[in-house]
Design an enzyme around this catalytic site. Structure first.
Site, PDB file in Angstrom:
ATOM      1  N   SER A 187       0.849  -1.201   0.000  1.00  0.00           N
ATOM      2  CA  SER A 187       0.000   0.000   0.000  1.00  0.00           C
ATOM      3  C   SER A 187       0.881   1.246   0.000  1.00  0.00           C
ATOM      4  CB  SER A 187      -0.849   0.015   1.269  1.00  0.00           C
ATOM      5  OG  SER A 187      -1.615   1.185   1.358  1.00  0.00           O
ATOM      6  N   TYR A 224      -2.572  -0.240  10.470  1.00  0.00           N
ATOM      7  CA  TYR A 224      -2.606  -0.678   9.069  1.00  0.00           C
ATOM      8  C   TYR A 224      -1.301  -0.277   8.390  1.00  0.00           C
ATOM      9  CZ  TYR A 224      -4.064  -1.114   4.204  1.00  0.00           C
ATOM     10  OH  TYR A 224      -4.128  -1.466   2.869  1.00  0.00           O
TER      11      TYR A 224
HETATM   12  O1  NJP Z   1     -10.272  -5.153  -0.584  1.00  0.00           O
HETATM   13  P1  NJP Z   1     -11.531  -6.160  -0.524  1.00  0.00           P
HETATM   14  P2  NJP Z   1      -9.205  -4.858  -1.716  1.00  0.00           P
HETATM   15  N1  NJP Z   1      -8.029 -14.758   4.837  1.00  0.00           N
HETATM   16  O2  NJP Z   1     -12.029  -6.014   0.860  1.00  0.00           O
HETATM   17  C1  NJP Z   1      -9.676 -11.308   1.486  1.00  0.00           C
HETATM   18  C2  NJP Z   1      -4.804  -3.665  -0.292  1.00  0.00           C
HETATM   19  N2  NJP Z   1      -5.092  -2.256  -0.502  1.00  0.00           N
HETATM   20  O3  NJP Z   1      -9.425  -5.658  -2.916  1.00  0.00           O
HETATM   21  O4  NJP Z   1     -11.827 -13.867   2.978  1.00  0.00           O
HETATM   22  C3  NJP Z   1      -8.157 -14.834   3.496  1.00  0.00           C
HETATM   23  O5  NJP Z   1     -12.434  -5.916  -1.664  1.00  0.00           O
HETATM   24  C4  NJP Z   1     -11.160 -11.094   1.231  1.00  0.00           C
HETATM   25  O6  NJP Z   1     -11.830 -12.330   1.069  1.00  0.00           O
HETATM   26  P3  NJP Z   1     -12.764 -13.054   2.175  1.00  0.00           P
HETATM   27  C5  NJP Z   1      -5.452  -4.282   0.915  1.00  0.00           C
HETATM   28  O7  NJP Z   1      -4.749  -4.018   2.089  1.00  0.00           O
HETATM   29  C6  NJP Z   1      -6.364  -1.825  -0.709  1.00  0.00           C
HETATM   30  O8  NJP Z   1      -9.137  -3.392  -1.848  1.00  0.00           O
HETATM   31  O9  NJP Z   1     -13.650 -13.896   1.343  1.00  0.00           O
HETATM   32  N3  NJP Z   1      -8.582 -13.818   2.741  1.00  0.00           N
HETATM   33  C7  NJP Z   1     -11.143 -10.386  -0.111  1.00  0.00           C
HETATM   34  O10 NJP Z   1     -11.096 -11.309  -1.161  1.00  0.00           O
HETATM   35  C8  NJP Z   1      -5.411  -5.747   0.530  1.00  0.00           C
HETATM   36  O11 NJP Z   1      -4.173  -6.311   0.870  1.00  0.00           O
HETATM   37  C9  NJP Z   1      -6.603  -0.463  -0.874  1.00  0.00           C
HETATM   38  O12 NJP Z   1     -13.452 -11.979   2.947  1.00  0.00           O
HETATM   39  C10 NJP Z   1      -8.912 -12.682   3.363  1.00  0.00           C
HETATM   40  C11 NJP Z   1      -9.832  -9.605  -0.065  1.00  0.00           C
HETATM   41  O13 NJP Z   1      -9.013 -10.161   0.971  1.00  0.00           O
HETATM   42  C12 NJP Z   1      -5.549  -5.721  -0.989  1.00  0.00           C
HETATM   43  O14 NJP Z   1      -5.295  -4.393  -1.396  1.00  0.00           O
HETATM   44  C13 NJP Z   1      -5.546   0.430  -0.844  1.00  0.00           C
HETATM   45  C14 NJP Z   1      -8.811 -12.517   4.748  1.00  0.00           C
HETATM   46  C15 NJP Z   1     -10.066  -8.156   0.261  1.00  0.00           C
HETATM   47  O15 NJP Z   1     -10.871  -7.590  -0.723  1.00  0.00           O
HETATM   48  C16 NJP Z   1      -6.892  -6.138  -1.513  1.00  0.00           C
HETATM   49  O16 NJP Z   1      -7.900  -5.340  -0.951  1.00  0.00           O
HETATM   50  C17 NJP Z   1      -4.276  -0.047  -0.614  1.00  0.00           C
HETATM   51  C18 NJP Z   1      -8.343 -13.618   5.491  1.00  0.00           C
HETATM   52  N4  NJP Z   1      -8.249 -13.589   6.826  1.00  0.00           N
HETATM   53  C19 NJP Z   1      -4.051  -1.382  -0.454  1.00  0.00           C
HETATM   54  N5  NJP Z   1      -9.195 -11.265   5.068  1.00  0.00           N
HETATM   55  C20 NJP Z   1      -7.965   0.102  -1.088  1.00  0.00           C
HETATM   56  N6  NJP Z   1      -8.975  -0.695  -1.397  1.00  0.00           N
HETATM   57  O17 NJP Z   1      -8.108   1.316  -1.023  1.00  0.00           O
HETATM   58  C21 NJP Z   1      -9.536 -10.660   3.921  1.00  0.00           C
HETATM   59  O18 NJP Z   1      -3.271   0.826  -0.569  1.00  0.00           O
HETATM   60  N7  NJP Z   1      -9.375 -11.508   2.896  1.00  0.00           N
END
Ligand code: NJP
Length: 263
Positions: free
Chosen positions: A143, A156
């Site tokens: 990020s 974070y």
């Molecule tokens: O977010 P979201 P993003 N075990 O919430 C999964 C980074 N980022 O696509 O488990 C396994 O739509 C969750 O799946 P589920 C951010 O830090 C974002 O934006 O089914 N999986 C979902 O598929 C992250 O590293 C922004 O709930 C787990 C996914 O993660 C990455 O981008 C800015 C889990 C999250 O999808 C993807 O985020 C930035 C677990 N314990 C960096 N917990 C931004 N959106 O602004 C969650 O700088 N997931």
């Protein structure tokens, strides 16, 4: 762009947001996929969508990356099936925007378990095979928060700084094994991320006009697969901010504490 046809690509957090968009673009380029996340129902829907459109193999497996024993079990199973991983995209992650004095210890642990320890554990499962084959690419979704710390995201931000430290060290360790290591440092992206991170919606309201589309971020990532790209910083102007921060931290913090207090 190197061909992705027939490459085995594992994506964590593939059930939505950037992860699902990365999966769609990889599938369009002929890669075989392993989709991992907790929401198995969403993974199965995505698997169906991809397999009905492209002639590729798609595995969907439930995995909570905060559970390191589950990571071992799932990766053993997956790797015995697909034999090896060409690319691992460590994308699973989440944030909770709280002031440091308000942050709950369970949330702090949970952010580190998922964003940091989970990412390291998944990486350690594919590295031996990549080293043996002298080929592979680890892509860590970090990020801009890992480069520029801003108010109300101390935990974070710390977790993403840890990801960048790990990524930079790993890149040097495996360079002679012909393994590429890339970090991706986006600014705000319009995904479900903010439903957890920013429950009041203040941040989303303040930065709406800068928000990146997940499809765009995914394309920047997929276009650089199997290349030696060190970092992907998006949007580019934010990257100038982190260079300025490194060079002039006092000035940046004096003015930045107001400018970046958007949460
Ligand atoms: O977010 P979201 P993003 N075990 O919430 C999964 C980074 N980022 O696509 O488990 C396994 O739509 C969750 O799946 P589920 C951010 O830090 C974002 O934006 O089914 N999986 C979902 O598929 C992250 O590293 C922004 O709930 C787990 C996914 O993660 C990455 O981008 C800015 C889990 C999250 O999808 C993807 O985020 C930035 C677990 N314990 C960096 N917990 C931004 N959106 O602004 C969650 O700088 N997931």
């Amino acid at each position: 762009m190197p061909s992705l046809t027939g490459k085995n690509i594992i994506i964590t957090g593939a059930s939505g947001g950037i992860g699902a968009e990365i999966a769609r673009l990889c599938a369009a380029r002929g890669a075989n996929l392993v989709l991992l996340a907790r929401s198995i129902d969403k993974l199965e829907i995505l698997k169906k969508e991809l397999q009905s459109t492209y002639a590729i193999n798609v595995h969907a497996q439930q995995l909570d990356v905060s559970d390191t024993e589950a990571i071992k079990a799932v990766f053993f199973e997956v790797l015995s099936d697909i034999r090896y991983a060409d690319i691992l995209v460590n994308n699973a992650g989440f944030g909770i925007f709280d002031y440091a004095h308000e942050a709950k210890i369970d949330d702090i642990k949970s952010m580190f378990d998922v964003n940091v320890i989970g990412l390291m554990a998944c990486t350690s499962m594919v590295l031996p095979g990549m080293k043996q084959r002298r080929s592979g690419h680890i892509i860590n979704i970090a990020s801009q928060a890992g480069k520029i710390a801003t108010p109300k995201s101390s935990v974070y931000s710390a977790s993403k700084h840890a990801v960048l430290g790990y990524t930079n060290s790993l890149r040097m360790e495996v360079a002679d094994d012909n393994i590429f290591v890339t970090s991706v440092n986006p600014g705000p992206i319009a995904t479900n991320f903010f439903e957890v991170a920013d429950k009041q919606g203040t941040y989303v309201k303040n930065v709406k006009r800068y928000m990146l589309k997940p499809e765009y971020v995914a394309k920047q990532v997929v276009d650089r697969m199997m290349t030696t790209t060190r970092e992907i910083n998006l949007p580019r102007w934010m990257s100038s901010g982190s260079i300025f921060y490194t060079l002039f931290p006092r000035i940046f913090e004096r003015f930045g504490k107001k400018v970046f207090n958007q949460k």
